[in-house]
Design a protein around this motif. Sequence first.
Motif, PDB file in Angstrom:
ATOM      1  N   ALA A 172      30.559  30.668 -24.131  1.00 53.22           N
ATOM      2  CA  ALA A 172      31.860  30.539 -24.791  1.00 53.22           C
ATOM      3  C   ALA A 172      32.985  30.615 -23.763  1.00 53.22           C
ATOM      4  O   ALA A 172      33.957  29.864 -23.828  1.00 53.22           O
ATOM      5  CB  ALA A 172      32.036  31.636 -25.848  1.00 53.22           C
ATOM      6  N   GLY A 173      32.848  31.530 -22.792  1.00 53.37           N
ATOM      7  CA  GLY A 173      33.849  31.645 -21.736  1.00 53.37           C
ATOM      8  C   GLY A 173      33.925  30.380 -20.888  1.00 53.37           C
ATOM      9  O   GLY A 173      35.018  29.925 -20.530  1.00 53.37           O
ATOM     10  N   ILE A 174      32.770  29.818 -20.580  1.00 54.34           N
ATOM     11  CA  ILE A 174      32.745  28.574 -19.805  1.00 54.34           C
ATOM     12  C   ILE A 174      33.424  27.450 -20.583  1.00 54.34           C
ATOM     13  O   ILE A 174      34.224  26.685 -20.030  1.00 54.34           O
ATOM     14  CB  ILE A 174      31.285  28.191 -19.442  1.00 54.34           C
ATOM     15  CG1 ILE A 174      30.733  29.173 -18.395  1.00 54.34           C
ATOM     16  CG2 ILE A 174      31.207  26.757 -18.931  1.00 54.34           C
ATOM     17  CD1 ILE A 174      29.247  29.055 -18.156  1.00 54.34           C
ATOM     18  N   ALA A 175      33.137  27.368 -21.874  1.00 52.47           N
ATOM     19  CA  ALA A 175      33.770  26.334 -22.703  1.00 52.47           C
ATOM     20  C   ALA A 175      35.284  26.525 -22.748  1.00 52.47           C
ATOM     21  O   ALA A 175      36.049  25.563 -22.602  1.00 52.47           O
ATOM     22  CB  ALA A 175      33.181  26.368 -24.112  1.00 52.47           C
ATOM     23  N   LEU A 176      35.737  27.775 -22.936  1.00 57.25           N
ATOM     24  CA  LEU A 176      37.177  28.051 -22.935  1.00 57.25           C
ATOM     25  C   LEU A 176      37.807  27.663 -21.598  1.00 57.25           C
ATOM     26  O   LEU A 176      38.890  27.084 -21.554  1.00 57.25           O
ATOM     27  CB  LEU A 176      37.435  29.537 -23.197  1.00 57.25           C
ATOM     28  CG  LEU A 176      37.338  30.012 -24.637  1.00 57.25           C
ATOM     29  CD1 LEU A 176      37.405  31.530 -24.690  1.00 57.25           C
ATOM     30  CD2 LEU A 176      38.455  29.403 -25.474  1.00 57.25           C
ATOM     31  N   GLY A 177      37.105  28.004 -20.527  1.00 53.61           N
ATOM     32  CA  GLY A 177      37.632  27.678 -19.204  1.00 53.61           C
ATOM     33  C   GLY A 177      37.770  26.190 -18.988  1.00 53.61           C
ATOM     34  O   GLY A 177      38.806  25.711 -18.508  1.00 53.61           O
ATOM     35  N   HIS A 178      36.743  25.434 -19.351  1.00 52.27           N
ATOM     36  CA  HIS A 178      36.753  23.983 -19.147  1.00 52.27           C
ATOM     37  C   HIS A 178      37.735  23.278 -20.083  1.00 52.27           C
ATOM     38  O   HIS A 178      38.484  22.403 -19.663  1.00 52.27           O
ATOM     39  CB  HIS A 178      35.357  23.396 -19.371  1.00 52.27           C
ATOM     40  CG  HIS A 178      34.445  23.526 -18.194  1.00 52.27           C
ATOM     41  ND1 HIS A 178      34.828  23.220 -16.909  1.00 52.27           N
ATOM     42  CD2 HIS A 178      33.154  23.945 -18.116  1.00 52.27           C
ATOM     43  CE1 HIS A 178      33.818  23.440 -16.085  1.00 52.27           C
ATOM     44  NE2 HIS A 178      32.795  23.882 -16.788  1.00 52.27           N
ATOM     45  N   LEU A 179      37.701  23.657 -21.362  1.00 53.03           N
ATOM     46  CA  LEU A 179      38.430  22.889 -22.371  1.00 53.03           C
ATOM     47  C   LEU A 179      39.895  23.274 -22.499  1.00 53.03           C
ATOM     48  O   LEU A 179      40.722  22.452 -22.888  1.00 53.03           O
ATOM     49  CB  LEU A 179      37.749  23.045 -23.739  1.00 53.03           C
ATOM     50  CG  LEU A 179      36.306  22.533 -23.814  1.00 53.03           C
ATOM     51  CD1 LEU A 179      35.705  22.839 -25.179  1.00 53.03           C
ATOM     52  CD2 LEU A 179      36.258  21.035 -23.534  1.00 53.03           C
ATOM     53  N   VAL A 180      40.213  24.546 -22.195  1.00 52.57           N
ATOM     54  CA  VAL A 180      41.575  25.012 -22.430  1.00 52.57           C
ATOM     55  C   VAL A 180      42.263  25.467 -21.151  1.00 52.57           C
ATOM     56  O   VAL A 180      43.307  24.964 -20.765  1.00 52.57           O
ATOM     57  CB  VAL A 180      41.596  26.146 -23.480  1.00 52.57           C
ATOM     58  CG1 VAL A 180      43.017  26.621 -23.730  1.00 52.57           C
ATOM     59  CG2 VAL A 180      40.963  25.690 -24.783  1.00 52.57           C
ATOM     60  N   MET A 181      41.657  26.427 -20.459  1.00 51.51           N
ATOM     61  CA  MET A 181      42.369  27.073 -19.354  1.00 51.51           C
ATOM     62  C   MET A 181      42.511  26.191 -18.118  1.00 51.51           C
ATOM     63  O   MET A 181      43.470  26.337 -17.367  1.00 51.51           O
ATOM     64  CB  MET A 181      41.701  28.393 -19.016  1.00 51.51           C
ATOM     65  CG  MET A 181      41.838  29.372 -20.150  1.00 51.51           C
ATOM     66  SD  MET A 181      41.340  31.004 -19.707  1.00 51.51           S
ATOM     67  CE  MET A 181      41.194  31.706 -21.329  1.00 51.51           C
ATOM     68  N   ARG A 212      43.260  23.217 -18.239  1.00 50.67           N
ATOM     69  CA  ARG A 212      44.371  22.320 -18.540  1.00 50.67           C
ATOM     70  C   ARG A 212      45.705  23.051 -18.630  1.00 50.67           C
ATOM     71  O   ARG A 212      46.762  22.447 -18.493  1.00 50.67           O
ATOM     72  CB  ARG A 212      44.109  21.604 -19.872  1.00 50.67           C
ATOM     73  CG  ARG A 212      42.872  20.744 -19.858  1.00 50.67           C
ATOM     74  CD  ARG A 212      42.643  20.129 -21.205  1.00 50.67           C
ATOM     75  NE  ARG A 212      41.391  19.391 -21.246  1.00 50.67           N
ATOM     76  CZ  ARG A 212      40.924  18.778 -22.320  1.00 50.67           C
ATOM     77  NH1 ARG A 212      41.615  18.799 -23.441  1.00 50.67           N
ATOM     78  NH2 ARG A 212      39.779  18.134 -22.286  1.00 50.67           N
ATOM     79  N   HIS A 213      45.648  24.328 -18.929  1.00 49.27           N
ATOM     80  CA  HIS A 213      46.867  25.118 -19.132  1.00 49.27           C
ATOM     81  C   HIS A 213      46.785  26.370 -18.262  1.00 49.27           C
ATOM     82  O   HIS A 213      46.255  27.392 -18.668  1.00 49.27           O
ATOM     83  CB  HIS A 213      47.024  25.492 -20.613  1.00 49.27           C
ATOM     84  CG  HIS A 213      46.916  24.322 -21.535  1.00 49.27           C
ATOM     85  ND1 HIS A 213      47.856  23.311 -21.573  1.00 49.27           N
ATOM     86  CD2 HIS A 213      45.960  23.988 -22.437  1.00 49.27           C
ATOM     87  CE1 HIS A 213      47.500  22.413 -22.479  1.00 49.27           C
ATOM     88  NE2 HIS A 213      46.351  22.790 -23.008  1.00 49.27           N
ATOM     89  N   ARG A 214      47.333  26.281 -17.072  1.00 44.52           N
ATOM     90  CA  ARG A 214      47.236  27.350 -16.074  1.00 44.52           C
ATOM     91  C   ARG A 214      47.765  28.686 -16.589  1.00 44.52           C
ATOM     92  O   ARG A 214      47.230  29.745 -16.288  1.00 44.52           O
ATOM     93  CB  ARG A 214      48.013  26.920 -14.818  1.00 44.52           C
ATOM     94  CG  ARG A 214      48.060  27.949 -13.712  1.00 44.52           C
ATOM     95  CD  ARG A 214      46.789  27.922 -12.870  1.00 44.52           C
ATOM     96  NE  ARG A 214      46.912  28.773 -11.710  1.00 44.52           N
ATOM     97  CZ  ARG A 214      46.510  30.042 -11.664  1.00 44.52           C
ATOM     98  NH1 ARG A 214      45.985  30.606 -12.727  1.00 44.52           N
ATOM     99  NH2 ARG A 214      46.626  30.743 -10.558  1.00 44.52           N
ATOM    100  N   TRP A 215      48.809  28.641 -17.404  1.00 48.49           N
ATOM    101  CA  TRP A 215      49.414  29.875 -17.900  1.00 48.49           C
ATOM    102  C   TRP A 215      48.441  30.665 -18.768  1.00 48.49           C
ATOM    103  O   TRP A 215      48.505  31.899 -18.813  1.00 48.49           O
ATOM    104  CB  TRP A 215      50.713  29.583 -18.657  1.00 48.49           C
ATOM    105  CG  TRP A 215      50.525  28.849 -19.949  1.00 48.49           C
ATOM    106  CD1 TRP A 215      50.490  27.505 -20.135  1.00 48.49           C
ATOM    107  CD2 TRP A 215      50.344  29.432 -21.242  1.00 48.49           C
ATOM    108  NE1 TRP A 215      50.294  27.195 -21.461  1.00 48.49           N
ATOM    109  CE2 TRP A 215      50.212  28.361 -22.157  1.00 48.49           C
ATOM    110  CE3 TRP A 215      50.292  30.738 -21.718  1.00 48.49           C
ATOM    111  CZ2 TRP A 215      50.013  28.576 -23.526  1.00 48.49           C
ATOM    112  CZ3 TRP A 215      50.100  30.961 -23.075  1.00 48.49           C
ATOM    113  CH2 TRP A 215      49.966  29.880 -23.972  1.00 48.49           C
TER     114      TRP A 215
END
Length: 200
Positions: free
Chosen positions: A165-174, A176-179
């Motif tokens: 889940a963390g990997i997915a969040l990192g790839h899909l969201v974070m 793209r959005h550094r903040w």
Amino acid sequence: MNRKEVKASLATAALLLVPALAIAHPGHGAEGLAHGEAGFIDGLVHPFTGLDHLAAMLAVGVWSALAVRPVWLAPAAFVALLVAGAAAGFLGVVVPAVEPMIAASLLVLGLLVAWQRKMPMALAAGLTGAFAFFHGAAHGMELAGSTQWLALAGMVVATATLHAAGIALGHLVMARHRWLSLVAGASTALLGATLLVRMA
């Protein structure tokens, strides 16, 4: 960024800020874990009931997505050393400084997420593995009886799921959005620092 992406980003940020509200590690476990009654399902649920563990496992996945190559390296090291730490607990080995090391893991992993810090493969695996050993030891000391290995199997499945889940969040969201990685990492690090101060 369209409306849908904004909503997804805000929901993710809110989810990742939740660990900052956590209290200290002792007492977050299910009652069955403390009394040797835990089975596979108890182990599966347990990492989700302690926000310190939950935050650490998600952070490993997010950091892996943002900065670790190969991406599976840190999660694999975490799972392997989690099992080793739990086995030490099963055998009655008294591992010192478990709670401070769990808190320190949140501080360090949070900073790694915020900075998207890259490091050599061996160091990335060693760092996450060392922290995982203490997380595992904490669980191992809570477990007892004939079903402890079933509970550990459940924890391994939950841990791997949280890493994914963390990997997915990192790839899909974070990514793209550094903040978002800054906010999530800072909140996780703040949780670790708060727990360390409480233990001082």
